[in-house]
Scaffold this motif. Structure first.
Motif, short mmCIF file in Angstrom:
data_model
loop_
_atom_site.label_atom_id
_atom_site.label_comp_id
_atom_site.label_asym_id
_atom_site.label_seq_id
_atom_site.Cartn_x
_atom_site.Cartn_y
_atom_site.Cartn_z
N LEU A 163 0.83 -1.21 0.00
CA LEU A 163 0.00 0.00 0.00
C LEU A 163 0.87 1.27 0.00
CD1 LEU A 163 -2.65 -1.08 2.63
CD2 LEU A 163 -3.13 -0.54 0.23
N GLY A 164 0.30 2.34 -0.49
CA GLY A 164 1.01 3.62 -0.52
C GLY A 164 1.14 4.19 0.89
N ASN A 193 -7.01 1.65 0.66
CA ASN A 193 -7.47 1.63 -0.71
C ASN A 193 -6.44 2.40 -1.54
OD1 ASN A 193 -8.90 1.50 -3.03
ND2 ASN A 193 -10.59 2.84 -2.38
N GLY A 194 -5.40 1.69 -1.93
CA GLY A 194 -4.28 2.36 -2.59
C GLY A 194 -3.31 2.92 -1.56
N PHE A 195 -3.81 3.72 -0.67
CA PHE A 195 -3.01 4.24 0.44
C PHE A 195 -3.43 3.58 1.74
CE2 PHE A 195 -3.13 7.88 -2.57
CZ PHE A 195 -1.78 7.90 -2.88
N VAL A 196 -2.48 3.48 2.62
CA VAL A 196 -2.78 2.82 3.89
C VAL A 196 -3.80 3.64 4.69
CG1 VAL A 196 -0.89 3.91 5.17
CG2 VAL A 196 -1.70 1.67 5.90
N ARG A 197 -4.75 2.97 5.32
CA ARG A 197 -5.76 3.66 6.14
C ARG A 197 -5.75 3.17 7.58
NH1 ARG A 197 -10.63 3.53 2.29
NH2 ARG A 197 -11.21 1.83 3.66
N ALA A 198 -5.33 1.91 7.76
CA ALA A 198 -5.36 1.36 9.11
C ALA A 198 -4.39 0.19 9.21
CB ALA A 198 -6.76 0.89 9.48
N ALA A 199 -4.01 -0.08 10.44
CA ALA A 199 -3.16 -1.24 10.69
C ALA A 199 -3.87 -2.16 11.66
CB ALA A 199 -1.83 -0.78 11.28
N HIS A 200 -3.78 -3.47 11.37
CA HIS A 200 -4.37 -4.46 12.26
C HIS A 200 -3.26 -5.10 13.08
CE1 HIS A 200 -8.27 -4.03 10.41
NE2 HIS A 200 -7.67 -4.09 9.21
#
Lengths: 421, 631, 203
Positions: free
Chosen positions: A119-120, A212-219
């Motif tokens: 991811l970006g 979605n293309g760029f990172v939004r969250a980390a699990h």
């Protein structure tokens, strides 16, 4: 004489200068992946935090190679080194022959295993290009996640905080910079960072990134999720040795070198983050991947390559870190491995200082100073020299400690001093 | 934390001091020790006495290596500069004691006029004795009239109308002849100080020996003048000390009481405070506020004054003054003057403690000023104690830290009470000395100084002396140090040598006698003079010595000088700023022997100081034809 | 070339060099004016105290090679070869304190300075008073030192003096460190030593 230097980090730069100074006529070739003129890696975080610009980074001018008479192949990576045939090959299929070679290829960030790494806005922070990319994608990023509380993770977090980004840091030990400082100084650093808005999570690992293309969250492995518009991976570095044939050149964690910084192959030397020499405080083989050690080793390797026999006593880990209103200076063995060491500490809430000294056999081997760090160099040079303290260790904890305390024999004070303890 | 405890042990030998130093660090309170460290290195020119700030052609300094400037702008060399500086130290010390004495004489005068309602003549007998000494007839006169005439006569001692001070008559004949021969018989108390300031002005006295001779005269005007008057008038107004049991160290503060500390030197204020503390109205107010009572305790010499006469406990000596506040248990500190560190106001800000200054001439940052006047002292005192009681409820939450138990002591010794203990005459003491049970006596006196491990100099020297059968008379901070170390209780005679132990046992006295505040050093002189007179000899012939193992103040310089000028050889712990002139050093440590029969010595090591004193005392015994031992 | 040579055994700890140094680096060039300036000028020479409380004028040695220069991240520390002086460029300095780790004498401080952009803290150290030397003046610390602890002199001449001194002592059979020529200081030192020994004694 054909000299070849791999890497234009500060070790390579000092080696080039030293060789040229001692051998005005030899042919010198440089191969380096970095296309920028030599610049100061430790300062890239100051570009990230906005206090410096990229123009402030170079430590040598754009005509550096030309002025030194060095043939430079930049933007090229060495992919193979044949020590027997004394030739190296670059990723542009260039073959370069050498008589004396310096491996100063530095280190690369340690990678992590997790899903969604493609991811970006997931970055390493190792070089100028990384920081340029990070700044370009900062727009609209409100929350960032920093993996690792080492020097890189710490610097990334600190810089992003100063940019106004809300930062969450995932660390394994209870406090950041656990390789550099002890628990007490670490908690002071942590308090200072948290006071200024950092969120810290201890012990959790990321298993996947989402976006979605760029990172939004980390699990995280504990099932929780952290939302983040940017991720910086700072899980340490590894010596860059992938191009070496280990059956020819002895490699442990880094490239093994002797006291002349020569590898197991005569005429091939190594210096800087890639070299594994000897740590004077630990009294064992060690890679001290820090700027001043790279400088020292680049100079010593350069001298030996150019025919001046110089031995290198060993390196000493040391760092100085300034965080908001806190100055921290450390060196040597700050967390002694067993209780055979003597540890002296003093906290002075009045001066907001903390000092810790670690002794082995009456010799200073480790140091932590929080605030009032001006005399740190005096103590680090004591550690480096391996001398016994001419005064009691306690005296070093005094706020008035200064270099004069180490010369009790001056001015007719002839009384024999007890050795440091 | 490792390291800290031994650091505190290096700073003070006292348990309460060590524990409170740790708390001070936690509470972020800066102490004299911290400031002393911050001053390092201290200026060597000043340490050697080689800097001169007297005039505006300067300041000047002399290069001790002899290559830079060897003379000040005026041409004064090292000898002159050192002597002038020392002279001014003596003048300042003498002025301090003497001005303290003057304030007491003024109260005596106001008592005589009926204008000091809170004060009275408490020892009429002493009043009459003093009057007789001053040649004032007492027949048919009221106490107040005698008091008025005595006060007037003493005020004359301060002025310029006399050729010699009245109380010099107490000194042995031989001593007075020496003073006359040297031309150092003090004339007026203020005059000698004033003349010292004159002589040390640029272009006046530039003979270093003559300057030092006047230094002795100036000091004698303190020892046989200002201080002696202070001591005697205090007895008249507040009573002559008698042996009294009390307790000492920070453990005398009480968690469940209103704690008030008096600090300074002059009993005028502190006696009034004591009276107010005992007033039933204020006591019941204290109960109302949840306190079990009002606990008054002393610091430094004003505390010693109350201790000697009223048995009021002592919280500590000079270096304990900041730490006393760190207990968090002190509602109010009421100060008069001298030795009150201007840092105290700042320390008090960390706690609920209220700091009150009371003298027009002594004001401090961070203190409220409530001026005391003899006319209204009682009301002012009651007002302050009431405010202290009100402050009891304002202690900080986790504040109170009183980690030690107090130590017992027996105080209240003076010439009169010692004579009484001896059965009315010095005979038994003289016999004990002659027989060698008591080898001699030493005055261990003086201050605290952060250059020296707190109390270590006093206590070490005193222990060694009593072990060797030398009776110790203590005053000031030295006396408090020895009290804290348990040397001033009767049981301490077990630490004394066999002879002194026997004498102490027979008389029921401790081997270390608390002789009062620092003006009370004159009591030691007067006792020595009495012994010399009884033996028909001079003070300098007696097996006695003085010591100031931890001195810091100009007053101590004056005291040391009047001791030596009176014939008592005196050992200093810290070096006075005189090493810049070897001529001055030689005169002070050797040359004075021919002039006044006594010298100064400097010995920072109390063990060696003890040997020095023993050697000196045995030497005197030998000269007197008494049994002696070689030390 | 003349240099400031430190003779620590002669330092009396008066700290006049510190005041003179601060004033020399002020706008007004006087102690009285300097204390009114902002940022307040600070000394580049630091009189430390030894274990006996004796003074020690701690001044940049202008090492070659200079560890601070090698450690400097932005390359702000440089050498003026003609003056044999290690200098700090106040604009390039990033106040990172890397030089604090490097200097074995502890002579570098970090604060605002007249030479730096307003509000910027920088590393500050001795510059051999180049500004004064250009005006024909000698370094301020050496000018004010009256005890000969800081002297502006030819290193060769100083070496000769030291050699002569040692020869003299050997011929006189003098004890090392015996200050026969400065008895006042010798006496003071003796007391200081005794004082310290007492204070260090275990209770």
């Amino acid at each position: 004489m054909r000299y070849v230097v791999i890497g234009n980090g500060i070790a390579g730069v000092h080696a080039l200068e030293t060789i040229r100074k001692l051998d005005p006529n030899g042919s010198i070739t440089l191969v380096a992946g970095e296309t920028f003129p030599p610049y100061c890696r430790p300062m890239i975080s100051l570009v990230l935090d906005g206090s410096l610009t990229e123009e402030d980074l170079p430590v040598r001018g754009p005509d550096f190679y030309e002025a030194l008479g060095v043939e430079a192949f930049v933007g090229e990576h060495v992919v193979d080194l044949d020590a027997e045939r004394r030739v190296l090959t670059t990723d542009r299929n260039r073959n370069i022959l050498f008589d004396r070679l310096l491996i100063a290829s530095g280190a690369n960030p340690r990678r992590i295993k997790a899903q969604g790494l493609e991811l970006g806005r997931i970055f390493f922070m190792r070089n100028q290009m990384h920081v340029r990319d990070m700044i370009a994608s900062l727009d609209g990023v409100e929350e960032a996640l920093v993996l690792g509380g080492g020097l890189v993770g710490f610097k990334a977090a600190y810089s992003l905080m100063k940019r106004g980004v809300r930062v969450t840091m995932l660390i394994r030990s209870g406090y950041p910079l656990s390789m550099q400082v002890d628990a007490h100084a670490g908690s002071m650093i942590l308090d200072e960072l948290v006071k200024n808005g950092l969120t810290v999570r201890v012990g959790a690992e990321v298993i996947a990134f989402e976006g979605n293309g760029f990172v939004r969250a980390a699990h995280l492995e504990d099932g929780s999720t952290i939302s983040c518009g940017m991720v910086v991976i700072g899980k340490g570095v590894r010596p860059a040795t992938s191009f070496l044939r280990t059956q020819q050149i002895a490699v442990d964690l880094g490239v093994l070198v002797d006291e002349r910084l020569q590898t197991s192959v005569p005429g091939i030397f190594a210096a800087g983050d890639v070299a594994e020499h000897y740590d004077v405080a630990r009294k064992s083989r060690w890679v001290n991947a820090i700027w001043p050690v790279a400088v020292e080793q680049g100079r010593v390797a350069g001298m030996n390559m150019a025919g001046r026999d110089v031995s290198y006593k060993g390196s000493l880990s040391r760092n100085v870190i300034r965080i908001f209103d806190l100055d921290v200076l450390t060196g040597g063995l700050v967390n002694p491995p067993d209780d055979s060491y003597l540890v002296l500490t003093r906290m002075d809430p009045r001066r907001r200082t903390y000092r810790k000294l670690v002794f082995r056999d009456g010799r200073l081997v480790g140091l932590v100073m929080v605030n009032e760090i001006e005399q740190g160099g005096v103590l680090l040079s004591l550690i480096h020299g391996g001398h016994t303290l001419p005064i009691e260790g306690e005296a070093v904890l005094e706020p008035s400690f200064n270099v004069a305390r180490l010369f009790p024999h001056q001015r007719g004070f002839l009384q024999a001093r007890r050795t440091g303890k | 934390m490792s390291g800290n405890e031994s650091r505190f042990e290096r700073q003070t030998i006292t348990k309460d001091g060590q524990l409170l130093l740790r708390k001070a660090e936690t509470d972020q309170v800066e102490t004299a020790w911290d400031r002393h460290q911050a001053q390092a290195p201290q200026c060597g020119y000043c340490e050697m006495g080689l800097s001169c700030r007297i005039c505006s052609m300067g300041p000047c300094r002399i290069d001790p290596f002899g290559e830079g400037p060897r003379k000040g702008v005026c041409g004064a060399d090292a000898d002159i500069i050192v002597a002038r500086n020392l002279g001014r130290m003596i003048a300042a010390g003498a002025a301090s004691h003497s001005d303290h004495g003057r304030d007491l004489v003024e109260v005596l005068a106001k008592v005589a006029e009926g204008r000091a309602p809170g004060y009275a003549v408490r020892d009429a007998e002493k009043l009459k004795r003093l009057a007789a000494e001053y040649g004032i007839s007492t027949e048919g006169k009221t106490e107040n009239r005698i008091a008025g005439e005595l006060a007037h006569a003493m005020q004359e001692d301060y002025g310029t109308r006399k050729e010699r001070l009245q109380l010099l008559n107490r000194a042995p004949q031989k001593r007075r002849e020496i003073w006359d021969r040297l031309g150092i018989t003090p004339r007026g108390i203020d005059r000698e100080t004033s003349e010292m300031m004159h002589r040390t002005h640029m272009g006046v006295d530039n003979d270093w020996q003559s300057l030092l001779l006047h230094g002795m005269r100036n000091a004698l005007s303190d020892g046989w003048g200002g201080s002696l008057i202070a001591s005697e008038v205090s007895d008249i107004l507040f009573g002559t000390p008698k042996p009294v049991a009390s307790r000492v160290n920070l453990g005398v503060l009480k968690e469940d009481h209103v704690n008030i500390l008096v600090h300074g030197h002059n009993p005028i204020v502190s006696e009034a405070i004591l009276e107010a503390c005992q007033s039933p109205g204020l006591l019941s107010l204290a109960h109302e506020k949840g306190a079990k009572g009002i606990n008054l305790a002393g610091l430094c010499c004003t505390g010693n004054e109350l201790l000697m006469r009223k048995g009021i406990p002592m919280a500590g000596n000079h270096l304990m003054t900041e730490l006393a506040l760190v207990t968090g248990a002190v509602e109010m500190v009421i100060v008069d003057y001298q030795c009150i560190m201007p840092a105290l106001g700042e320390v008090a800000k960390c706690y609920h403690t209220r700091m009150i200054s009371t003298s027009d001439k002594a004001r401090f940052p961070g203190m409220e000023h409530r001026e005391f006047h003899p006319e209204s002292a009682s009301e002012t005192a009651r007002g302050l104690v009431e405010e202290a009681v009100e402050n009891y409820g304002r202690r900080y939450g986790n504040g109170v830290y009183l980690p030690v138990k107090p130590v017992e002591l027996l105080a209240g010794f003076c010439v009169e009470s010692v004579l009484e203990a001896l059965g009315g005459s010095p005979g038994p003491l003289i016999d004990a000395i002659k027989a060698g049970k008591i080898r001699g006596a030493a005055g261990v006196v003086g201050c605290n100084n952060p250059k020296i491990r707190h109390d270590h100099g006093h206590v070490t020297l005193t222990r060694r002396l009593i072990e060797n059968d030398i009776l110790v008379l203590g005053t000031g901070c030295a006396a408090v140090a020895n009290a804290k170390a348990g040397l001033e209780m009767v049981e301490a005679s077990r630490l004394a040598g066999p002879g002194l132990r026997e004498v102490c046992g027979a008389l029921g006295i401790p081997p270390v006698l608390h002789f009062g505040s620092c003006v009370d050093n004159v009591r030691i002189l007067v006792l020595a003079a009495g012994l010399a007179n009884a033996l028909g000899t001079d003070i300098s012939d007696l097996p006695v010595a003085g010591a100031a193992p931890e001195w810091y103040s100009e007053k101590a310089v004056a005291i040391g000088t009047y001791f030596v000028a009176s014939g008592v050889t005196t050992v200093l712990g810290p070096t006075p700023p005189v090493t810049g002139s070897l001529n001055v050093v030689k005169l002070l440590t050797e040359g004075l022997r021919d002039a006044v029969g006594a010298t100064f010595a400097v010995e920072p090591d109390p063990e060696k100081a003890a040997v020095f004193i023993r050697r000196h005392i045995e030497g005197r015994r030998e000269a007197l034809g008494l049994p002696f031992v070689k030390v | 070339m003349k240099k400031v040579i430190v003779h620590p055994e002669r330092c009396v700890g008066c700290m006049q060099c510190m005041a003179a140094c601060a004033a020399a680096h002020s706008r007004s060039k006087s102690v009285h004016g300097a204390v009114l300036e902002f940022p307040i000028p600070k000394p580049r020479i630091h009189v430390g105290s030894g274990i006996y409380g004796e003074g020690f004028p701690n001044r940049c040695r202008h090492c070659d090679p200079a560890p601070c220069m090698l450690a400097c991240l932005p390359g702000a520390i440089y050498r003026d070869d003609s003056m044999e002086t290690v200098l700090i460029d106040p604009f390039r300095c990033i106040n990172c304190a890397s030089c604090a780790m490097a200097c074995p004498f502890g002579v570098i401080r970090y604060h605002e300075d007249r030479a730096a952009p307003p509000g910027k803290c920088i590393a500050v150290k001795c510059d051999n008073c180049l500004e004064r030397q250009l005006q024909g003046l000698i370094p301020a610390c050496a000018e004010v030192c009256k005890s000969g602890a800081l002297r502006f002199e030819e290193p060769a001449a100083d070496l000769k003096d030291k050699t002569d001194e040692i020869a003299r002592r050997i011929s006189l059979g003098a004890v090392e460190g015996d200050f026969a020529h400065a008895p006042a200081l010798a006496l003071l030192n003796a007391f200081k030593r005794a004082q310290r020994e007492v204070n260090e004694r275990r209770p």
